[in-house]
Design an enzyme around this catalytic site. Structure first.
Site, PDB file in Angstrom:
ATOM      1  N   ARG A  37     -43.531  32.701 -17.675  1.00 56.08           N
ATOM      2  CA  ARG A  37     -42.458  31.713 -17.452  1.00 56.08           C
ATOM      3  C   ARG A  37     -41.724  31.393 -18.746  1.00 56.08           C
ATOM      4  O   ARG A  37     -40.511  31.233 -18.745  1.00 56.08           O
ATOM      5  CB  ARG A  37     -43.014  30.442 -16.801  1.00 56.08           C
ATOM      6  N   TYR A  95     -16.342  27.402  -5.962  1.00 54.46           N
ATOM      7  CA  TYR A  95     -17.508  27.739  -5.147  1.00 54.46           C
ATOM      8  C   TYR A  95     -18.189  26.462  -4.644  1.00 54.46           C
ATOM      9  O   TYR A  95     -18.505  25.578  -5.433  1.00 54.46           O
ATOM     10  CB  TYR A  95     -18.483  28.591  -5.960  1.00 54.46           C
ATOM     11  N   LYS A 128     -24.241  38.979  -6.123  1.00 56.63           N
ATOM     12  CA  LYS A 128     -23.019  39.589  -5.595  1.00 56.63           C
ATOM     13  C   LYS A 128     -22.822  40.986  -6.197  1.00 56.63           C
ATOM     14  O   LYS A 128     -23.537  41.895  -5.856  1.00 56.63           O
ATOM     15  CB  LYS A 128     -21.833  38.662  -5.839  1.00 56.63           C
ATOM     16  N   ASP A 158     -17.185  30.712 -14.307  1.00 57.09           N
ATOM     17  CA  ASP A 158     -17.902  31.435 -13.257  1.00 57.09           C
ATOM     18  C   ASP A 158     -17.185  32.769 -13.084  1.00 57.09           C
ATOM     19  O   ASP A 158     -16.071  32.829 -12.571  1.00 57.09           O
ATOM     20  CB  ASP A 158     -17.894  30.613 -11.957  1.00 57.09           C
TER      21      ASP A 158
END
Ligand SMILES: *Cc1c(COP(=O)(O)O)cnc(C)c1O
Length: 373
Positions: free
Chosen positions: A47, A99, A195, A170
């Site tokens: 992590r 978005y 995407k 973005d």
């Protein structure tokens, strides 16, 4: 920037980057499902210390924008990590067209008193320049979703800022092949790798890239503390998807331009938004800033929401599904999505894939004509 500092063109970088060079090692970094490592040197717990699989994805994407990347569990986890850097009571500015997940995150934080949110029209460049001197987070999305408005990113990213202001772009719709926000002066560029980077609708991942070393450290720390780490298989698949990004984008953009032009002439289509069309309100800006016009088209059909829903029911090759940026073409009526009711009721957002364009046109045209009763 079409070339990576290594001297490679970006299409070559995509294929070559993030590989092991040790003799005898596998050509691809494998999916390494490790939570912990033998103590004594280097990594201890994944992590905080990453895995080679996550790092391969970060190297590929970071290289595209000549920055340092941090990979996350999803695009929204990447977005949230940027918002997490804000001081309490911060001022956040979002575009009018943005978005919905980002709007939702910003509004939820505002409702809890974490920060305040102002919306500015993407094309109001003077207002964005002003905001850069006052706000703590300037959030830009260009081309925007789903109206495909292209902002004056070069002008806004170069505007004088209040010290510490983060200018975030973005870059999901453009991809780092069509636009490199860090080159223009943005502090961070964020991708939903779900995407175009992944490109096959089979994973969720997100990546933030920056040239600010201190900010990179903070973003990395946020990932460690919040635990929004990428999945092993997802990171592996995202790298594999990225290998073909240049090819996929080229083909899908070629298809999109043809479909946009044909839709423009279709008697049952009332509006077509595609940055590559001279009729698009921000076409001139798109030509100045984007290397390609992208693969998303939004268009309105005559007859309103019911007709648009019928078009979605009649397509066969094009799938009636949300999301975008994959090899297969998908389409949905955006105003049917919760939180998107403000959009034109018959607006269809089409994400053009890599199928043969003649088949795509035949499918789309037949679906639109089938709605005439
Ligand atoms: C999908 C998307 C996101 C969110 O990414 P997820 O991977 O779904 O969390 C953010 N911005 C844009 C423009 C997107 O299309």
């Amino acid at each position: 920037m079409e070339q990576h500092p290594s001297g490679l063109k970006l299409a070559s970088w995509l294929v070559a980057a993030g590989r092991t060079v040790d003799p005898g090692a596998s050509l691809n970094v494998p999916p390494i499902p490790a939570s912990n490592f033998i103590l004594g040197q280097g990594r201890s717990y994944a992590r905080g210390d990453s895995t080679p699989t996550w790092e391969a994805l970060e190297e590929v994407i970071g290289g595209l924008e000549a920055g340092k990347a941090v990979a996350f569990a999803s695009g929204m986890a990447a977005v949230a990590a940027i918002f997490d850097q804000l001081p309490s009571g911060a001022r956040v500015v979002l575009p009018d067209d943005c978005y919905q997940g980002v709007v939702g995150l910003a509004m939820a934080g505002a409702a809890r008193g974490r920060w305040s949110v102002q919306r500015i029209a993407l094309t109001d460049t003077a207002a964005w320049q002003q905001a850069c001197t006052e706000a703590d987070l300037i959030w830009l999305e260009s081309p925007s979703n789903p109206l495909l408005t292209v902002a004056d990113l070069d002008v806004i990213c170069a505007a004088p800022r209040k010290p510490g202001t983060i200018v975030a772009v973005d870059n999901t719709f453009a991809t780092p092949l069509n636009q490199q926000p860090l080159e223009l002066g943005a502090t961070v560029s964020v991708q939903s790798a779900t995407k175009f980077i992944g490109g096959h609708s089979d994973l969720l991942a997100g990546v933030v890239t920056t040239r600010d070393e201190a900010l990179w450290q903070q973003l990395h720390q946020t990932r460690t503390l919040a635990g929004a780490i990428p999945g092993t298989l997802e990171a592996f698949l995202a790298v594999r998807g990225a290998r073909t990004l240049a090819l996929r984008l080229e083909r899908a953009q070629y298809n999109a331009m043809i479909l946009a032009q044909r839709l423009l002439e279709h008697p049952l289509v009332t509006c077509v938004r595609y940055p590559g069309l001279p009729s698009h309100p921000t076409h001139t800006t798109a030509k100045r800033l984007l290397k390609g016009f992208g693969t998303i088209i939004s268009f309105d059909v005559a007859g309103g929401a019911a007709t648009a829903d019928a078009v979605c029911r009649h397509v066969r090759l094009i799938r009636h599904a949300t999301s975008l940026g994959a090899v297969e073409s998908t389409m949905e009526r955006r105003a049917a999505v919760a939180g998107q009711e403000h959009l034109p009721p018959s607006l269809l957002r089409l994400s053009v894939g890599i199928e043969d364009v003649h088949d795509l046109w035949n499918d789309l045209d037949a679906a639109i004509r089938a709605t005439i009763t």
